[in-house]
Design a protein around this motif. Structure first.
Motif, short mmCIF file in Angstrom:
data_model
loop_
_atom_site.label_atom_id
_atom_site.label_comp_id
_atom_site.label_asym_id
_atom_site.label_seq_id
_atom_site.Cartn_x
_atom_site.Cartn_y
_atom_site.Cartn_z
N VAL A 435 -3.95 10.90 -11.55
CA VAL A 435 -3.99 11.91 -10.50
C VAL A 435 -4.15 10.98 -9.07
O VAL A 435 -3.58 11.46 -8.10
CB VAL A 435 -4.86 13.11 -10.77
CG1 VAL A 435 -4.99 13.71 -9.41
CG2 VAL A 435 -4.58 13.66 -12.01
N GLU A 436 -5.25 10.28 -9.23
CA GLU A 436 -5.37 9.50 -8.03
C GLU A 436 -4.56 8.72 -7.51
O GLU A 436 -4.28 8.72 -6.23
CB GLU A 436 -6.95 8.52 -8.20
CG GLU A 436 -7.40 7.89 -6.82
CD GLU A 436 -8.81 7.29 -7.60
OE1 GLU A 436 -9.84 7.17 -6.80
OE2 GLU A 436 -8.97 6.52 -8.60
N ARG A 437 -3.87 7.77 -8.15
CA ARG A 437 -2.81 6.84 -7.78
C ARG A 437 -1.66 7.72 -7.08
O ARG A 437 -1.37 7.08 -5.89
CB ARG A 437 -2.34 6.28 -8.84
CG ARG A 437 -1.35 5.03 -8.40
CD ARG A 437 -0.66 4.19 -9.65
NE ARG A 437 0.19 3.37 -9.39
CZ ARG A 437 -0.12 2.11 -9.12
NH1 ARG A 437 -1.53 1.56 -9.05
NH2 ARG A 437 0.53 1.17 -8.76
N ILE A 460 -12.00 10.46 2.95
CA ILE A 460 -13.14 9.35 2.52
C ILE A 460 -13.33 8.25 3.40
O ILE A 460 -12.55 8.22 4.35
CB ILE A 460 -12.54 8.84 0.92
CG1 ILE A 460 -11.03 8.32 1.47
CG2 ILE A 460 -12.60 9.94 -0.05
CD1 ILE A 460 -10.47 7.52 0.24
N ASN A 461 -14.35 7.51 3.25
CA ASN A 461 -14.36 6.12 3.91
C ASN A 461 -13.44 5.24 3.92
O ASN A 461 -13.07 5.27 2.82
CB ASN A 461 -15.74 5.77 3.53
CG ASN A 461 -16.14 4.30 4.51
OD1 ASN A 461 -15.78 3.42 4.43
ND2 ASN A 461 -17.14 4.84 5.54
N ARG A 462 -13.04 4.76 5.24
CA ARG A 462 -11.88 3.64 5.02
C ARG A 462 -11.99 2.39 4.11
O ARG A 462 -11.17 2.10 3.20
CB ARG A 462 -11.80 3.02 6.23
CG ARG A 462 -10.77 2.13 6.42
CD ARG A 462 -10.42 1.79 8.14
NE ARG A 462 -9.22 0.88 8.17
CZ ARG A 462 -8.95 0.29 9.14
NH1 ARG A 462 -9.67 0.35 10.34
NH2 ARG A 462 -7.83 -0.46 9.27
N LYS A 468 -10.00 1.27 -3.21
CA LYS A 468 -9.28 2.04 -4.49
C LYS A 468 -7.86 1.47 -4.61
O LYS A 468 -7.06 1.34 -5.36
CB LYS A 468 -9.40 3.46 -4.04
CG LYS A 468 -10.58 4.21 -4.59
CD LYS A 468 -10.62 5.74 -4.14
CE LYS A 468 -11.96 6.26 -4.56
NZ LYS A 468 -12.10 6.20 -5.99
N LEU A 469 -7.55 0.99 -3.09
CA LEU A 469 -5.89 0.61 -3.16
C LEU A 469 -6.02 -0.84 -4.07
O LEU A 469 -4.96 -0.99 -4.50
CB LEU A 469 -5.55 0.44 -1.65
CG LEU A 469 -5.45 1.67 -0.84
CD1 LEU A 469 -4.96 1.13 0.50
CD2 LEU A 469 -4.51 2.59 -1.60
N ILE A 474 -2.21 -0.77 -5.27
CA ILE A 474 -1.23 -0.22 -4.39
C ILE A 474 -0.83 -1.07 -3.36
O ILE A 474 -1.70 -1.32 -2.53
CB ILE A 474 -1.76 1.25 -4.04
CG1 ILE A 474 -2.02 1.94 -5.27
CG2 ILE A 474 -0.83 1.82 -3.10
CD1 ILE A 474 -2.77 3.28 -4.88
N GLU A 475 0.40 -1.35 -3.01
CA GLU A 475 0.68 -2.30 -1.94
C GLU A 475 1.09 -1.05 -0.54
O GLU A 475 1.65 -0.36 -0.80
CB GLU A 475 2.05 -2.97 -2.21
CG GLU A 475 2.55 -3.91 -1.18
CD GLU A 475 3.79 -4.73 -1.69
OE1 GLU A 475 4.91 -4.32 -1.37
OE2 GLU A 475 3.71 -5.73 -2.39
#
Length: 483
Positions: A435-437, A460-462, A468-469, A474-475
């Motif tokens: 779900v997060e992706r 959320i914090n940067r 997470k990326l 995740i590109e």
């Protein structure tokens, strides 16, 4: 098919299979497990075609090709090898082999190539020498940079070999984590330019001065441009100016070669305005698409073994995969591609309790990955991916339903696919990650790739977003400012 074929392979089974197939096709066949014996036959003027393995007990088959061509310029050589690396393909091409086929090869394909080779040269008479015994095969070099037996990867290797030393720019397309940067570096490290400089340009290194310094550093060598669609418009304009200057300037003879990496669909980037069309056409002299790992399932276990061996060579504990762990790994869909596999193998090399990774340890490692997708099935047209726990394979409920209803329907379908068995352990974390992706991807797309705005949108914090990326592979591509 008519002619005499000389076979050199240290595997008796392969010699037998090829001898029988070529004999049935009408050829005369002489087979040996020794390159010395092959050389003797060639010097005696025997044979119309050579089929040779690479790693032999008394040498390297590719290394012998120049001597074969010197003695018999019209004698074609087909190379077969279990070393399914980009280096093998390039070396076979550079040695002017008629064809290179990876093991295990497709017999009808090899027979077709043999027929083509035999039809292009005059026949010679021959006598029948006897076959020699087989010998153990040498192991592959664990430091080889790219391996792949799948047809898509072998086609990629052949394309790289054909254009390796051409003066055309190259655009390497593919998903994040497939190894585009490694292939880009291979265009320099394996080419005639390898003794010259190499410079890498990213979105963080595209100031006016840095582009000029890169060109000077890579004089006569190679400039690698990573994801030019992520550069702002001014930087893309500077790149166009650089390429034009290199192509038409007074020192164009010493101009570096341009190799760029991009996402899976650069033309979509052009259509969306992320990549200038005039820059795209200057970069896409040759476009090479790198397939995702899930499209070459047969490469997963050889790659895993290669990565574990490389980890051991770098000082980590030596590990192997148990049969159950290997089967479990092969069923994973790998949304993070080769990068995900590499991270997982290094982690298992550190955390496994014994020399062989167990199924439980593999299950725990997979539960930390990004996708709870089901195994790949093979259909008539190739691999077909089974639905994941949150796959769109299940029709969405009615338009007025709640999100929780849709999720419940998908999850029920996922459990139903397992019949009386339960899904693999670790389902809770896998569902949350799946779900997060898409949540992060949709939010990034909505904010034009601006990570600060995306973090604000998500609440959320940067730094958390960046972490997470990275974890989810995740590109991020910056787009033009939103109106």
């Amino acid at each position: 098919m008519d002619g005499t074929v000389l076979i050199a392979d240290d595997d008796r089974t392969i010699r037998t299979v090829l001898t029988q197939a070529l004999t049935r096709a009408g050829c005369r066949v002489h087979a040996t497990g020794s390159l010395a014996q092959l050389a003797k036959w060639v010097e005696e003027g025997r044979g119309d075609l050579v089929i040779t393995d690479v790693m032999m007990p008394d040498g390297n088959g590719i290394d012998r090709i120049p001597a074969i061509h010197e003695a018999r310029p019209d004698l074609p050589v087909i190379v077969i090898s279990a070393q399914n690396t980009i280096v093998t393909a390039i070396r076979a091409t550079e040695a002017d082999a008629f064809e290179y086929l990876p093991k295990p090869f497709d017999l009808p394909d090899l027979m077709s190539k043999a027929g083509q080779a035999l039809s292009r040269r005059p026949r010679r008479s021959d006598t029948s020498p006897e076959m020699t015994a087989s010998a153990p095969r040498e192991s592959a070099d664990p430091a080889m940079p790219l391996i792949g037996h799948a047809p898509a990867m072998q086609a990629l290797f052949r394309m790289v070999a054909r254009v390796l030393n051409a003066d055309l720019p190259v655009l390497i397309a593919g998903e994040a984590g497939v190894g585009k940067t490694i292939i880009a570096r291979s265009f320099h490290d394996l080419s005639d330019r390898r003794d010259r400089g190499i410079a890498v340009l990213t979105s963080a290194d595209v100031g006016e001065g840095s582009i000029g310094r890169a060109a000077e550093k890579a004089r006569g060598g190679t400039i690698v441009i990573e994801n030019p669609a992520g550069f702002d418009q001014a930087a893309q304009a500077r790149l166009i100016g650089l390429i034009e200057a290199l192509e038409s300037g007074p020192e164009r003879a010493a101009a570096p070669r341009i190799v760029a990496t991009t996402g899976p669909d650069p033309q979509a980037d052009v259509a969306a305005g992320r990549l200038r069309s005039d820059l795209y056409y200057r970069l896409a002299g040759v476009t090479i698409t790198v397939p995702p790992l899930r499209a070459r399932v047969d490469d997963i276990l050889p790659l895993a073994d290669h990565l574990l061996a490389r980890a051991a060579a770098q000082g980590l504990p030596e590990r192997s995969l148990s049969d159950d762990a290997a089967a479990m790994l092969r069923s994973h869909a790998f949304p993070g591609n080769v990068r995900e596999l590499e991270n997982m193998m290094r982690r298992l090399a550190l955390t496994a309790s014994g020399p062989a990774v167990s199924a439980t340890e593999m299950s725990e490692a997979l539960s930390q990955q990004t996708s709870p997708r089901m195994p790949m099935m093979t259909g008539d047209s190739g691999p077909v991916e089974q639905p994941s726990a949150m796959s769109a394979a299940t029709p969405m409920p009615g338009g007025n339903s709640r999100l929780s209803d849709s999720v419940e329907a998908h999850l029920q379908r996922y459990f139903d696919l397992h019949g009386d068995a339960l899904p693999p352990p670790g389902l809770y974390d896998r569902i949350l990650r799946e779900v997060e992706r898409p949540l992060l991807q949709v939010a990034l797309d909505a904010t034009g790739g601006n990570q600060l705005r995306c973090a604000d949108l998500l609440g959320i914090n940067r730094n958390t977003l960046r972490k997470k990326l990275t974890e989810l592979n995740i590109e991020v591509t910056r787009r033009r400012k939103l109106m």
